[in-house]
Design a protein around this motif. Structure first.
Motif, PDB file in Angstrom:
ATOM      1  N   UNK A 176       0.815  -1.215   0.000  1.00  0.00           N
ATOM      2  CA  UNK A 176       0.000   0.000   0.000  1.00  0.00           C
ATOM      3  C   UNK A 176       0.846   1.260   0.000  1.00  0.00           C
ATOM      4  N   UNK A 177       2.080   1.150   0.489  1.00  0.00           N
ATOM      5  CA  UNK A 177       2.979   2.300   0.523  1.00  0.00           C
ATOM      6  C   UNK A 177       3.879   2.377  -0.717  1.00  0.00           C
ATOM      7  N   UNK A 178       3.797   1.355  -1.588  1.00  0.00           N
ATOM      8  CA  UNK A 178       4.686   1.260  -2.746  1.00  0.00           C
ATOM      9  C   UNK A 178       6.145   1.312  -2.292  1.00  0.00           C
ATOM     10  N   UNK A 179       6.417   0.555  -1.247  1.00  0.00           N
ATOM     11  CA  UNK A 179       7.745   0.549  -0.626  1.00  0.00           C
ATOM     12  C   UNK A 179       8.420  -0.802  -0.820  1.00  0.00           C
ATOM     13  N   UNK A 180       9.711  -0.826  -0.583  1.00  0.00           N
ATOM     14  CA  UNK A 180      10.489  -2.067  -0.593  1.00  0.00           C
ATOM     15  C   UNK A 180      10.396  -2.723   0.777  1.00  0.00           C
ATOM     16  N   UNK A 181      10.260  -4.034   0.794  1.00  0.00           N
ATOM     17  CA  UNK A 181      10.299  -4.772   2.048  1.00  0.00           C
ATOM     18  C   UNK A 181      11.713  -5.304   2.257  1.00  0.00           C
ATOM     19  N   UNK A 182      12.322  -4.903   3.343  1.00  0.00           N
ATOM     20  CA  UNK A 182      13.646  -5.434   3.704  1.00  0.00           C
ATOM     21  C   UNK A 182      13.447  -6.439   4.835  1.00  0.00           C
ATOM     22  N   UNK A 183      13.580  -7.722   4.514  1.00  0.00           N
ATOM     23  CA  UNK A 183      13.437  -8.790   5.498  1.00  0.00           C
ATOM     24  C   UNK A 183      14.813  -9.146   6.033  1.00  0.00           C
ATOM     25  N   UNK A 184      14.962  -9.122   7.346  1.00  0.00           N
ATOM     26  CA  UNK A 184      16.274  -9.260   7.972  1.00  0.00           C
ATOM     27  C   UNK A 184      16.299 -10.417   8.949  1.00  0.00           C
ATOM     28  N   UNK A 185      17.320 -11.235   8.834  1.00  0.00           N
ATOM     29  CA  UNK A 185      17.562 -12.299   9.804  1.00  0.00           C
ATOM     30  C   UNK A 185      18.978 -12.143  10.338  1.00  0.00           C
ATOM     31  N   UNK A 186      19.101 -11.950  11.639  1.00  0.00           N
ATOM     32  CA  UNK A 186      20.419 -11.796  12.260  1.00  0.00           C
ATOM     33  C   UNK A 186      20.955 -13.162  12.677  1.00  0.00           C
ATOM     34  N   UNK A 187      22.265 -13.293  12.670  1.00  0.00           N
ATOM     35  CA  UNK A 187      22.873 -14.555  13.071  1.00  0.00           C
ATOM     36  C   UNK A 187      24.105 -14.267  13.900  1.00  0.00           C
ATOM     37  N   UNK A 188      24.486 -15.248  14.703  1.00  0.00           N
ATOM     38  CA  UNK A 188      25.658 -15.109  15.562  1.00  0.00           C
ATOM     39  C   UNK A 188      26.603 -16.259  15.319  1.00  0.00           C
ATOM     40  N   UNK A 189      27.893 -15.959  15.355  1.00  0.00           N
ATOM     41  CA  UNK A 189      28.890 -17.016  15.245  1.00  0.00           C
ATOM     42  C   UNK A 189      28.833 -17.877  16.497  1.00  0.00           C
ATOM     43  N   UNK A 190      28.703 -19.200  16.353  1.00  0.00           N
ATOM     44  CA  UNK A 190      28.494 -20.062  17.520  1.00  0.00           C
ATOM     45  C   UNK A 190      29.719 -20.254  18.393  1.00  0.00           C
ATOM     46  N   UNK A 191      30.912 -20.078  17.825  1.00  0.00           N
ATOM     47  CA  UNK A 191      32.137 -20.336  18.575  1.00  0.00           C
ATOM     48  C   UNK A 191      32.611 -19.128  19.346  1.00  0.00           C
ATOM     49  N   UNK A 192      33.609 -19.319  20.222  1.00  0.00           N
ATOM     50  CA  UNK A 192      34.165 -18.198  20.984  1.00  0.00           C
ATOM     51  C   UNK A 192      34.944 -17.251  20.091  1.00  0.00           C
ATOM     52  N   UNK A 193      34.951 -15.989  20.474  1.00  0.00           N
ATOM     53  CA  UNK A 193      35.726 -14.987  19.734  1.00  0.00           C
ATOM     54  C   UNK A 193      37.012 -14.697  20.491  1.00  0.00           C
ATOM     55  N   UNK A 194      38.061 -14.464  19.769  1.00  0.00           N
ATOM     56  CA  UNK A 194      39.334 -14.102  20.354  1.00  0.00           C
ATOM     57  C   UNK A 194      39.552 -12.619  20.142  1.00  0.00           C
ATOM     58  N   UNK A 195      39.315 -11.839  21.219  1.00  0.00           N
ATOM     59  CA  UNK A 195      39.449 -10.397  21.071  1.00  0.00           C
ATOM     60  C   UNK A 195      38.473  -9.884  20.050  1.00  0.00           C
ATOM     61  N   UNK A 196      38.980  -9.056  19.140  1.00  0.00           N
ATOM     62  CA  UNK A 196      38.128  -8.472  18.106  1.00  0.00           C
ATOM     63  C   UNK A 196      38.297  -9.173  16.772  1.00  0.00           C
ATOM     64  N   UNK A 197      39.032 -10.296  16.769  1.00  0.00           N
ATOM     65  CA  UNK A 197      39.282 -10.991  15.502  1.00  0.00           C
ATOM     66  C   UNK A 197      38.048 -11.756  15.065  1.00  0.00           C
ATOM     67  N   UNK A 198      37.700 -11.619  13.828  1.00  0.00           N
ATOM     68  CA  UNK A 198      36.587 -12.345  13.245  1.00  0.00           C
ATOM     69  C   UNK A 198      37.066 -13.707  12.765  1.00  0.00           C
ATOM     70  N   UNK A 199      36.192 -14.706  12.724  1.00  0.00           N
ATOM     71  CA  UNK A 199      36.590 -16.006  12.193  1.00  0.00           C
ATOM     72  C   UNK A 199      36.946 -15.876  10.721  1.00  0.00           C
ATOM     73  N   UNK A 200      37.842 -16.699  10.242  1.00  0.00           N
ATOM     74  CA  UNK A 200      38.272 -16.592   8.851  1.00  0.00           C
ATOM     75  C   UNK A 200      37.140 -16.843   7.874  1.00  0.00           C
ATOM     76  N   UNK A 201      37.196 -16.170   6.728  1.00  0.00           N
ATOM     77  CA  UNK A 201      36.193 -16.352   5.686  1.00  0.00           C
ATOM     78  C   UNK A 201      36.175 -17.804   5.254  1.00  0.00           C
ATOM     79  N   UNK A 202      34.960 -18.339   5.103  1.00  0.00           N
ATOM     80  CA  UNK A 202      34.837 -19.734   4.704  1.00  0.00           C
ATOM     81  C   UNK A 202      34.943 -20.674   5.863  1.00  0.00           C
ATOM     82  N   UNK A 203      35.065 -20.141   7.089  1.00  0.00           N
ATOM     83  CA  UNK A 203      35.237 -20.969   8.265  1.00  0.00           C
ATOM     84  C   UNK A 203      33.924 -21.326   8.924  1.00  0.00           C
ATOM     85  N   UNK A 204      33.954 -21.389  10.287  1.00  0.00           N
ATOM     86  CA  UNK A 204      32.821 -21.924  11.035  1.00  0.00           C
ATOM     87  C   UNK A 204      31.599 -21.026  11.022  1.00  0.00           C
ATOM     88  N   UNK A 205      31.753 -19.787  10.600  1.00  0.00           N
ATOM     89  CA  UNK A 205      30.590 -18.913  10.630  1.00  0.00           C
ATOM     90  C   UNK A 205      29.614 -19.212   9.497  1.00  0.00           C
TER      91      UNK A 205
END
Length: 299
Positions: A176-205
């Motif tokens: 009715x508003x002629x708007x775009x629908x942005x559907x969002x699903x958030x996710x969390x990495x299941x493993x522990x984080x070491x400091x501010x380092x992100x898990x490597x690309x293609x890894x467990x995330x």
């Protein structure tokens, strides 16, 4: 919303008058009537100062003045709108919960206290959002945000709180508003984080992100064909859902969330994401109960 009224709760405060503005526009979009409701005990619960003046007549006369001011405001904003008013000398939350049983949606202002009034949600608004039988719209955001038109509706999709009613409601609003629908699903990495380092690309995330992508697909697959005119953006984002949605709410006209019905006297379980969004979103928030009649959920 055409067959049932859109209800807005008013108490004379600036917050509730902004809710009237939003509700008048929304009712007009859907060809619905607007029902303006005032409960005479409201001030006791919210501690609000009526925007129409600190000095006022006795309770009944003040209540009539509050609804008359709100009705005139709605008619000025939308001259063709059908406006009905109702005054109840009862508990405000209970009154609006009763109204929710025959409303397409209930609209309430966001009321806070003290220095954090821009952030904190009033007790009546929170209770109605948690227990109403129909979708509840809590008017978040400042005046500039409410008048902005981003052309985007935001839908939060989670594994526990997703529901067909919320998805349908979001698609209907986008249509009715002629708007775009942005559907969002958030996710969390299941493993522990070491400091501010992100898990490597293609890894467990990757499994967690893939699960979020699959969740979006399942939530949208049945409803999107019903609204072929709506452009849908599917977004997966790493982080707490409430934080992700609050951040994206600055670029949206409306944030829509589902809530599960518990089948107990307390009604709906809002969950952490909905609760935080209701307190901190930069745009209006809609809470849509899962177990809701189609006409109430979708209008």
């Amino acid at each position: 919303m055409e067959d049932t009224p859109l209800v807005v709760g008013v108490d004379g405060s600036v917050s509730s008058l902004r809710a009237v503005d939003w509700a008048a526009n929304e009712a007009t979009r859907h060809g619905a009537s607007l029902r303006i409701v005032h409960a005479s005990l409201w001030e006791r619960y919210e501690g609000s100062d009526p925007a129409i003046g600190a000095e006022g007549p006795p309770d009944q006369a003040l209540a009539e003045r509050v609804v008359a001011t709100a009705a005139a405001r709605a008619r000025r904003r939308e001259p063709s709108l059908s406006v009905i008013t109702h005054i109840a000398a009862e508990d405000p939350a209970g009154t609006l919960l009763h109204e929710s049983t025959f409303a397409s949606a209930v609209v309430v202002g966001s009321r806070g206290r003290g220095e954090l009034s821009a952030l904190l949600l009033g007790s009546v608004s929170l209770l109605v959002a948690a227990r109403a039988a129909c979708p509840v719209v809590v008017i978040r955001g400042d005046e500039a945000a409410l008048n902005a038109e981003h052309g985007r509706i935001l839908l939060g999709v989670g594994s526990r709180d997703s529901g067909t009613a919320a998805v349908h409601f979001a698609l209907r609003e986008a249509s009715v508003r002629h708007a775009t629908l942005r559907a969002v699903s958030a996710w969390r990495h299941p493993g522990p984080r070491l400091g501010k380092h992100r898990p490597p690309s293609g890894g467990a995330r990757e499994p967690a992100e893939q699960a979020a992508t699959s969740l979006l697909a399942r939530a949208l697959e049945e409803q999107t064909p019903l609204f072929p005119d709506v452009r849908v953006e599917r977004v997966t984002a790493e982080g707490p859902a409430a934080k992700v949605l609050t951040s994206l709410s600055f670029e949206a006209d409306l944030l829509i969330l589902g809530a599960r019905r518990q089948g107990t006297p307390v009604g709906l379980e809002l969950g952490t994401t909905a609760h935080r969004a209701l307190h901190h979103s930069a745009c209006p928030v809609v809470v849509v109960p899962h177990a809701v009649h189609t006409t109430r959920a979708t209008g």
